[in-house]
Design a protein around this motif. Structure first.
Motif, mmCIF file in Angstrom:
data_model
loop_
_atom_site.group_PDB
_atom_site.id
_atom_site.type_symbol
_atom_site.label_atom_id
_atom_site.label_comp_id
_atom_site.label_asym_id
_atom_site.label_seq_id
_atom_site.Cartn_x
_atom_site.Cartn_y
_atom_site.Cartn_z
ATOM 1 N N LEU A 118 18.212 10.699 -8.890
ATOM 2 C CA LEU A 118 17.254 10.562 -9.978
ATOM 3 C C LEU A 118 17.549 9.353 -10.850
ATOM 4 C CD1 LEU A 118 16.735 14.259 -11.111
ATOM 5 C CD2 LEU A 118 15.112 12.792 -9.914
ATOM 6 N N VAL A 119 18.783 8.837 -10.755
ATOM 7 C CA VAL A 119 19.087 7.600 -11.482
ATOM 8 C C VAL A 119 18.139 6.498 -11.023
ATOM 9 C CG1 VAL A 119 20.834 5.826 -11.902
ATOM 10 C CG2 VAL A 119 21.498 8.232 -11.836
ATOM 11 N N TYR A 131 14.726 20.860 -10.830
ATOM 12 C CA TYR A 131 14.858 19.767 -11.792
ATOM 13 C C TYR A 131 14.401 18.440 -11.194
ATOM 14 C CZ TYR A 131 17.213 16.313 -14.764
ATOM 15 O OH TYR A 131 17.493 15.232 -15.577
ATOM 16 N N ALA A 132 14.841 18.164 -9.971
ATOM 17 C CA ALA A 132 14.485 16.896 -9.318
ATOM 18 C C ALA A 132 12.986 16.828 -9.033
ATOM 19 C CB ALA A 132 15.281 16.740 -8.021
ATOM 20 N N PHE A 133 12.426 17.919 -8.535
ATOM 21 C CA PHE A 133 10.986 17.947 -8.221
ATOM 22 C C PHE A 133 10.154 17.657 -9.472
ATOM 23 C CE2 PHE A 133 7.040 20.397 -8.362
ATOM 24 C CZ PHE A 133 6.356 19.836 -7.288
ATOM 25 N N LEU A 134 10.503 18.320 -10.578
ATOM 26 C CA LEU A 134 9.731 18.129 -11.808
ATOM 27 C C LEU A 134 9.889 16.714 -12.350
ATOM 28 C CD1 LEU A 134 10.326 21.552 -13.599
ATOM 29 C CD2 LEU A 134 8.240 20.740 -12.488
ATOM 30 N N ASN A 135 11.087 16.130 -12.232
ATOM 31 C CA ASN A 135 11.283 14.742 -12.641
ATOM 32 C C ASN A 135 10.383 13.803 -11.853
ATOM 33 O OD1 ASN A 135 13.824 13.665 -14.474
ATOM 34 N ND2 ASN A 135 14.060 15.801 -13.823
ATOM 35 N N VAL A 136 10.394 13.974 -10.544
ATOM 36 C CA VAL A 136 9.563 13.121 -9.682
ATOM 37 C C VAL A 136 8.087 13.321 -10.001
ATOM 38 C CG1 VAL A 136 8.856 12.691 -7.301
ATOM 39 C CG2 VAL A 136 11.289 12.989 -7.852
ATOM 40 N N PHE A 137 7.695 14.570 -10.177
ATOM 41 C CA PHE A 137 6.289 14.863 -10.470
ATOM 42 C C PHE A 137 5.860 14.234 -11.793
ATOM 43 C CE2 PHE A 137 3.266 17.627 -12.747
ATOM 44 C CZ PHE A 137 2.154 17.467 -11.929
ATOM 45 N N PHE A 138 6.634 14.478 -12.851
ATOM 46 C CA PHE A 138 6.242 13.999 -14.176
ATOM 47 C C PHE A 138 6.289 12.476 -14.294
ATOM 48 C CE2 PHE A 138 7.571 18.304 -15.970
ATOM 49 C CZ PHE A 138 6.263 18.686 -16.249
ATOM 50 N N ASP A 152 23.266 -0.797 -24.467
ATOM 51 C CA ASP A 152 24.627 -0.776 -23.915
ATOM 52 C C ASP A 152 24.978 0.606 -23.375
ATOM 53 O OD1 ASP A 152 24.765 -3.390 -24.628
ATOM 54 O OD2 ASP A 152 26.378 -3.167 -26.101
ATOM 55 N N SER A 153 24.577 1.623 -24.117
ATOM 56 C CA SER A 153 24.853 2.992 -23.677
ATOM 57 C C SER A 153 24.109 3.305 -22.388
ATOM 58 C CB SER A 153 24.452 3.988 -24.778
ATOM 59 O OG SER A 153 24.743 5.307 -24.388
ATOM 60 N N GLY A 154 22.856 2.825 -22.275
ATOM 61 C CA GLY A 154 22.071 3.061 -21.065
ATOM 62 C C GLY A 154 22.626 2.336 -19.857
ATOM 63 N N ALA A 155 22.984 1.054 -20.029
ATOM 64 C CA ALA A 155 23.549 0.278 -18.916
ATOM 65 C C ALA A 155 24.887 0.865 -18.478
ATOM 66 C CB ALA A 155 23.719 -1.175 -19.336
ATOM 67 N N TYR A 156 25.714 1.200 -19.446
ATOM 68 C CA TYR A 156 27.023 1.804 -19.163
ATOM 69 C C TYR A 156 26.862 3.157 -18.468
ATOM 70 C CZ TYR A 156 31.673 3.789 -20.260
ATOM 71 O OH TYR A 156 32.916 4.371 -20.196
ATOM 72 N N GLY A 157 25.936 3.975 -18.981
ATOM 73 C CA GLY A 157 25.710 5.293 -18.398
ATOM 74 C C GLY A 157 25.217 5.221 -16.969
ATOM 75 N N ALA A 158 24.356 4.254 -16.668
ATOM 76 C CA ALA A 158 23.827 4.117 -15.308
ATOM 77 C C ALA A 158 24.924 3.677 -14.336
ATOM 78 C CB ALA A 158 22.673 3.120 -15.290
ATOM 79 N N CYS A 159 25.678 2.651 -14.700
ATOM 80 C CA CYS A 159 26.752 2.164 -13.806
ATOM 81 C C CYS A 159 27.903 3.163 -13.717
ATOM 82 C CB CYS A 159 27.247 0.801 -14.289
ATOM 83 S SG CYS A 159 26.019 -0.514 -14.084
ATOM 84 N N TYR A 160 28.104 3.923 -14.785
ATOM 85 C CA TYR A 160 29.115 4.988 -14.788
ATOM 86 C C TYR A 160 28.825 5.987 -13.663
ATOM 87 C CZ TYR A 160 32.536 7.980 -17.265
ATOM 88 O OH TYR A 160 33.639 8.719 -17.627
ATOM 89 N N MET A 163 20.944 2.266 -5.794
ATOM 90 C CA MET A 163 20.867 3.342 -6.770
ATOM 91 C C MET A 163 20.388 2.893 -8.148
ATOM 92 S SD MET A 163 21.686 5.856 -4.957
ATOM 93 C CE MET A 163 22.554 6.310 -3.462
ATOM 94 N N ILE A 164 20.603 1.627 -8.465
ATOM 95 C CA ILE A 164 20.185 1.118 -9.780
ATOM 96 C C ILE A 164 19.335 -0.130 -9.543
ATOM 97 C CG2 ILE A 164 20.986 0.457 -12.087
ATOM 98 C CD1 ILE A 164 23.705 1.658 -11.372
ATOM 99 N N PRO A 165 18.093 0.067 -9.129
ATOM 100 C CA PRO A 165 17.283 -1.080 -8.695
ATOM 101 C C PRO A 165 16.891 -2.050 -9.806
ATOM 102 C CG PRO A 165 15.969 0.936 -8.742
ATOM 103 C CD PRO A 165 17.383 1.351 -8.992
#
Length: 484
Positions: free
Chosen positions: A28-29, A157-164, A262-270, A333-335
């Motif tokens: 989902l990332v 959770y994944a299905f609803l994320n993709v749907f929404f 910064d928090s978003g970039a760090y969280g994604a690469c984390y 994973m992080i396009p």
């Protein structure tokens, strides 16, 4: 079946329950980094998830580990499940009522919007109510049932994320009744609505537990559970600070949209360190009941030493493997290239999580000797290191400072646990082999990632060399274990 085979079998099944859901969550990332409005929005998601994890620990207050500890004592065997379940049930409902009443105060204290706080409270309540039902499945050695429910949760959770996030914007234009569901710029809210629904489904699937148990509350036992669990709570809270509070601090200290970015970039690469986290978590879930059930055996220390050695071996392979293919994982994973500046933290966070996994293996000594206060002491030291270094390093290095703080904190905890364990429950670890594998894996990772910038002509041969060394060193021991 030998105890090692049984352990690895349960670890594998619990691994499925842990790895498959988190892998779907990890996938989902890709969706979040692609369909959210950049790292700023993803930073908001990261911070909210960080708060959820911190409060999850508070609502569990060490009861799960206490449950396992006292379940193996004949005196309390028939009372532990009901007493622990009643305790969690009452405390969770009380938390839910007080939190909804005091939403304005809480929102101002932790700095998140009241709208998002509502989702957070619902998720926390629903998740807390399944703590003991899940622990009971593990105690009964029903990993398949455990896995099915966990996997169902993440599928929903994944299905609803993709749907929404992907399909609803376009479908709402074509299907009239879907118009009411679609709200523009509501992506972050959709993510947490999905989590509320998934947690609700999980509780529904685990509800039979509450109808099967006999509601027998033992006050004396409850006090013992709380005394045993309090250091676990402190440890868990310290771990949550070590693992997640740095994202919150980034937003607080950097400030504004840049802090969220910064928090978003760090969280994604984390998230690329998830492979190590998944392995360590699956291993811990399989091994924690195992530690307690084999504690009285004469060969237990030797068995624990062997288990730790193989944890280091597998963890070292994961470290080098992820570093070798870091560029591929990043692009897959992080396009969104906006996040890639934080890739510098990946080797550091991977190594930090390997140290954390080793710490969990070393921590057997204070759990089976009922010295859980040491776990609290060590965890608090780690949390203090994390907080101090984050305050010092974030203004200078931003998320790189947070990654360095995490590594130093987990490394210190690992060494402290080993040091005190020698005194209270000596375990004959093969430090030469463990040290050799760690040194080789760390050296090869540094050469591959920082010196040759992930060049496959260098990194893949280094990975192969490491695997050959492992095979040459461990083939006899592995054959002996499999024959037993």
């Amino acid at each position: 079946m030998s105890i090692f085979q049984k352990l690895f079998k349960q670890t594998f099944i619990y691994g499925l329950a842990t790895v498959l859901p988190r892998m779907l969550s990890f996938l989902l990332v890709i969706v979040h980094t692609k369909y959210l409005d950049g790292p700023v929005s993803y930073g908001r998601v990261t911070i909210l998830f960080s708060w959820i994890i911190v409060f999850n620990v508070v609502l569990a207050y060490g009861m799960e580990t206490s449950f396992f500890r006292f379940l193996n004592l004949d005196k309390y065997k028939n009372k532990v499940t009901s007493t622990a379940a009643i305790s969690i049930l009452v405390s969770t409902l009380l938390f839910g009522v007080l939190s909804f009443v005091g939403q304005d105060v809480i929102a101002s204290l932790i700095g998140i919007e009241k709208e998002f706080l509502t989702y957070v409270i619902l998720i926390l309540v629903l998740d807390a109510l399944v703590i003991i039902p899940f622990a009971n499945l593990r105690a009964q050695e029903r990993p398949i049932r455990y896995s099915v429910v966990k996997i169902t949760n993440v599928i929903v959770y994944a299905f609803l994320n993709v749907f929404f996030l992907i399909f609803l914007p376009s479908l709402s234009k074509e299907i009239h009744w879907l118009e009411a569901l679609y709200i523009k710029n509501f992506e972050v809210q959709y993510i947490f609505i999905s989590l509320v629904v998934a947690s609700g489904v999980t509780l529904l699937l685990m509800t039979p537990f509450y109808f099967k148990i006999k509601y027998n509350f033992d006050k004396e036992l409850w006090k013992k559970l709380m005394i045993y669990g309090t250091p676990i709570l402190i440890s868990g809270l310290a771990f949550a600070i070590n693992e997640h509070f740095d994202k919150i601090l980034l937003e607080w200290m950097v400030g504004g949209d840049q802090g969220l970015f910064d928090s978003g970039a760090y969280g994604a690469c984390y998230k690329l360190a998830l492979f190590m986290t998944l392995f360590a978590t699956a291993f811990r879930m399989g091994i924690e009941p195992f530690f307690f059930s084999h504690a009285k055996e004469k060969e237990a220390p030797k068995t624990y030493a062997t288990i730790t050695q193989y944890f280091v071996i597998f963890g070292s392979v994961i470290l080098i493997g992820v570093i070798t293919f870091a560029d591929f994982l990043k692009e897959t994973m992080i396009p969104n290239p906006q996040y890639w500046g934080a890739m510098v933290v990946v080797p550091i966070i991977l190594l930090a999580n390997l140290c954390l996994g080793i710490y969990h293996n070393l921590s057997v000594w204070y759990k089976i000797t009922d010295r859980t206060r040491f776990g609290a002491y060590i965890s608090v030291v780690g949390a203090v290191i994390t907080l101090v270094l984050n305050f010092v390093l974030i203004p200078i290095y931003s998320y790189l400072g947070s990654a360095i703080a995490t590594l130093i904190a987990y490394g210190a905890m690992m060494l402290l646990s080993w040091y005190f364990g020698r005194k209270y429950y000596p375990i004959p670890y093969n430090l030469k082999k463990i040290g050799m594998y760690l040194l080789l894996s760390i050296s090869f990772s540094i050469i591959s990632f920082y010196i040759f910038d992930g060049n496959y002509l260098i990194s893949i041969p280094l990975l192969v060399v490491f695997l050959v060394i492992l095979y040459a060193s461990e083939r006899k021991e592995l054959k002996q274990i499999l024959k037993k």
